[in-house]
Design a protein around this motif. Structure first.
Motif, PDB file in Angstrom:
ATOM      1  N   ARG A  39       0.843  -1.186   0.000  1.00 26.00           N
ATOM      2  CA  ARG A  39       0.000   0.000   0.000  1.00 26.00           C
ATOM      3  C   ARG A  39       0.887   1.248   0.000  1.00 26.00           C
ATOM      4  O   ARG A  39       1.826   1.349   0.785  1.00 26.00           O
ATOM      5  N   VAL A  40       0.579   2.188  -0.878  1.00 28.50           N
ATOM      6  CA  VAL A  40       1.324   3.455  -0.951  1.00 28.50           C
ATOM      7  C   VAL A  40       0.362   4.576  -0.591  1.00 28.50           C
ATOM      8  O   VAL A  40      -0.672   4.752  -1.226  1.00 28.50           O
ATOM      9  N   TRP A  41       0.709   5.313   0.460  1.00 35.74           N
ATOM     10  CA  TRP A  41      -0.070   6.473   0.872  1.00 35.74           C
ATOM     11  C   TRP A  41       0.335   7.624  -0.038  1.00 35.74           C
ATOM     12  O   TRP A  41       1.505   7.998  -0.110  1.00 35.74           O
ATOM     13  N   LEU A  42      -0.625   8.183  -0.762  1.00 34.79           N
ATOM     14  CA  LEU A  42      -0.328   9.230  -1.741  1.00 34.79           C
ATOM     15  C   LEU A  42      -0.384  10.629  -1.145  1.00 34.79           C
ATOM     16  O   LEU A  42       0.153  11.570  -1.721  1.00 34.79           O
ATOM     17  N   GLY A  43      -1.046  10.780  -0.011  1.00 32.98           N
ATOM     18  CA  GLY A  43      -1.097  12.087   0.628  1.00 32.98           C
ATOM     19  C   GLY A  43      -2.448  12.369   1.240  1.00 32.98           C
ATOM     20  O   GLY A  43      -3.395  11.594   1.105  1.00 32.98           O
ATOM     21  N   THR A  44      -2.528  13.492   1.936  1.00 28.20           N
ATOM     22  CA  THR A  44      -3.767  13.986   2.533  1.00 28.20           C
ATOM     23  C   THR A  44      -4.147  15.261   1.801  1.00 28.20           C
ATOM     24  O   THR A  44      -3.295  16.122   1.570  1.00 28.20           O
ATOM     25  N   PHE A  45      -5.420  15.378   1.475  1.00 28.91           N
ATOM     26  CA  PHE A  45      -5.891  16.469   0.628  1.00 28.91           C
ATOM     27  C   PHE A  45      -7.082  17.161   1.269  1.00 28.91           C
ATOM     28  O   PHE A  45      -7.772  16.581   2.105  1.00 28.91           O
ATOM     29  N   ASN A  46      -7.324  18.394   0.861  1.00 29.92           N
ATOM     30  CA  ASN A  46      -8.431  19.173   1.417  1.00 29.92           C
ATOM     31  C   ASN A  46      -9.791  18.693   0.939  1.00 29.92           C
ATOM     32  O   ASN A  46     -10.774  18.819   1.662  1.00 29.92           O
ATOM     33  N   THR A  47      -9.865  18.177  -0.287  1.00 26.05           N
ATOM     34  CA  THR A  47     -11.147  17.727  -0.830  1.00 26.05           C
ATOM     35  C   THR A  47     -11.042  16.275  -1.297  1.00 26.05           C
ATOM     36  O   THR A  47      -9.955  15.789  -1.629  1.00 26.05           O
ATOM     37  N   ALA A  48     -12.196  15.623  -1.341  1.00 22.16           N
ATOM     38  CA  ALA A  48     -12.246  14.243  -1.821  1.00 22.16           C
ATOM     39  C   ALA A  48     -11.857  14.184  -3.298  1.00 22.16           C
ATOM     40  O   ALA A  48     -11.222  13.224  -3.741  1.00 22.16           O
ATOM     41  N   GLU A  49     -12.187  15.213  -4.052  1.00 21.06           N
ATOM     42  CA  GLU A  49     -11.869  15.238  -5.480  1.00 21.06           C
ATOM     43  C   GLU A  49     -10.366  15.294  -5.721  1.00 21.06           C
ATOM     44  O   GLU A  49      -9.850  14.635  -6.613  1.00 21.06           O
ATOM     45  N   GLU A  50      -9.644  16.100  -4.911  1.00 24.01           N
ATOM     46  CA  GLU A  50      -8.186  16.170  -5.039  1.00 24.01           C
ATOM     47  C   GLU A  50      -7.559  14.813  -4.740  1.00 24.01           C
ATOM     48  O   GLU A  50      -6.644  14.374  -5.434  1.00 24.01           O
ATOM     49  N   ALA A  51      -8.047  14.161  -3.685  1.00 21.80           N
ATOM     50  CA  ALA A  51      -7.528  12.848  -3.308  1.00 21.80           C
ATOM     51  C   ALA A  51      -7.841  11.818  -4.395  1.00 21.80           C
ATOM     52  O   ALA A  51      -6.991  10.991  -4.748  1.00 21.80           O
ATOM     53  N   ALA A  52      -9.046  11.877  -4.947  1.00 18.44           N
ATOM     54  CA  ALA A  52      -9.441  10.934  -6.000  1.00 18.44           C
ATOM     55  C   ALA A  52      -8.592  11.128  -7.251  1.00 18.44           C
ATOM     56  O   ALA A  52      -8.209  10.152  -7.908  1.00 18.44           O
ATOM     57  N   LEU A  53      -8.260  12.365  -7.563  1.00 15.88           N
ATOM     58  CA  LEU A  53      -7.425  12.623  -8.735  1.00 15.88           C
ATOM     59  C   LEU A  53      -6.008  12.098  -8.515  1.00 15.88           C
ATOM     60  O   LEU A  53      -5.392  11.539  -9.430  1.00 15.88           O
ATOM     61  N   ALA A  54      -5.488  12.238  -7.299  1.00 15.32           N
ATOM     62  CA  ALA A  54      -4.158  11.679  -6.988  1.00 15.32           C
ATOM     63  C   ALA A  54      -4.173  10.164  -7.153  1.00 15.32           C
ATOM     64  O   ALA A  54      -3.241   9.579  -7.724  1.00 15.32           O
ATOM     65  N   TYR A  55      -5.232   9.515  -6.669  1.00 12.79           N
ATOM     66  CA  TYR A  55      -5.369   8.069  -6.842  1.00 12.79           C
ATOM     67  C   TYR A  55      -5.408   7.728  -8.331  1.00 12.79           C
ATOM     68  O   TYR A  55      -4.716   6.805  -8.785  1.00 12.79           O
ATOM     69  N   ASP A  56      -6.211   8.467  -9.085  1.00 10.89           N
ATOM     70  CA  ASP A  56      -6.339   8.204 -10.519  1.00 10.89           C
ATOM     71  C   ASP A  56      -5.004   8.366 -11.241  1.00 10.89           C
ATOM     72  O   ASP A  56      -4.661   7.586 -12.128  1.00 10.89           O
ATOM     73  N   GLN A  57      -4.242   9.384 -10.878  1.00  3.67           N
ATOM     74  CA  GLN A  57      -2.939   9.609 -11.497  1.00  3.67           C
ATOM     75  C   GLN A  57      -2.014   8.423 -11.248  1.00  3.67           C
ATOM     76  O   GLN A  57      -1.339   7.949 -12.160  1.00  3.67           O
ATOM     77  N   ALA A  58      -1.990   7.942 -10.012  1.00  5.60           N
ATOM     78  CA  ALA A  58      -1.133   6.799  -9.681  1.00  5.60           C
ATOM     79  C   ALA A  58      -1.624   5.540 -10.385  1.00  5.60           C
ATOM     80  O   ALA A  58      -0.826   4.787 -10.957  1.00  5.60           O
ATOM     81  N   SER A  59      -2.921   5.311 -10.378  1.00  3.31           N
ATOM     82  CA  SER A  59      -3.486   4.125 -11.011  1.00  3.31           C
ATOM     83  C   SER A  59      -3.214   4.122 -12.517  1.00  3.31           C
ATOM     84  O   SER A  59      -2.774   3.114 -13.080  1.00  3.31           O
TER      85      SER A  59
END
Length: 141
Positions: A39-59
């Motif tokens: 499991r790789v922790w990508l970071g903590t973000f202010n909004t769910a959308e920012e976090a989802a985009l980080a996940y999408d970028q990694a995926s």
């Protein structure tokens, strides 16, 4: 899953790879197939959308167009434009490269805000209370 969001019963809509922290921020993490599923922790973000985009970028960086993403593949590709230099740095996994990129962005934003806070601390605001008060203060000396 190329849908915008998924629903879980009566709960709030959630994104793949995103969890809400108790204090209101959103964490993104992904299983890294290049590191035996760690499991790789990508970071903590202010909004769910920012976090989802980080996940999408990694995926997308790891699995290409066959990846499961929260947003459209085109949106993810557009978000990766200009940041391809982070991909596979020194043989590093794409997920770790995305994590490093978001860390640098957060550090840049926090240093800008701390500079603004320092400038605000040094700020002195003067108010004009009128010439009558000034005359009264000067005559009392």
């Amino acid at each position: 899953m190329n849908s915008e969001r998924r629903e879980k019963g009566d709960k709030v809509n959630q994104y793949v790879g995103v969890r809400k922290r108790p204090w209101g921020k959103f964490a993104a993490e992904i299983r890294d197939s290049t590191r035996k599923g760690k499991r790789v922790w990508l970071g903590t973000f202010n909004t769910a959308e920012e976090a989802a985009l980080a996940y999408d970028q990694a995926s997308y960086s790891m699995r290409g167009s066959s990846s499961v993403v929260n947003f459209s593949v085109e949106t993810v590709k557009d978000s990766l434009n200009g940041i391809q230099q982070f991909s596979n740095m020194d043989g590093e996994s794409p997920a770790l490269a995305i994590k490093a990129m978001h860390k640098l962005q957060r550090m840049s934003l926090s240093s800008n805000s701390s500079e603004e806070n320092k400038q605000q601390k040094d700020l002195l605001i003067l108010e004009d209370l009128g010439s009558d008060l000034l005359e009264e203060l000067l005559s009392s000396w």
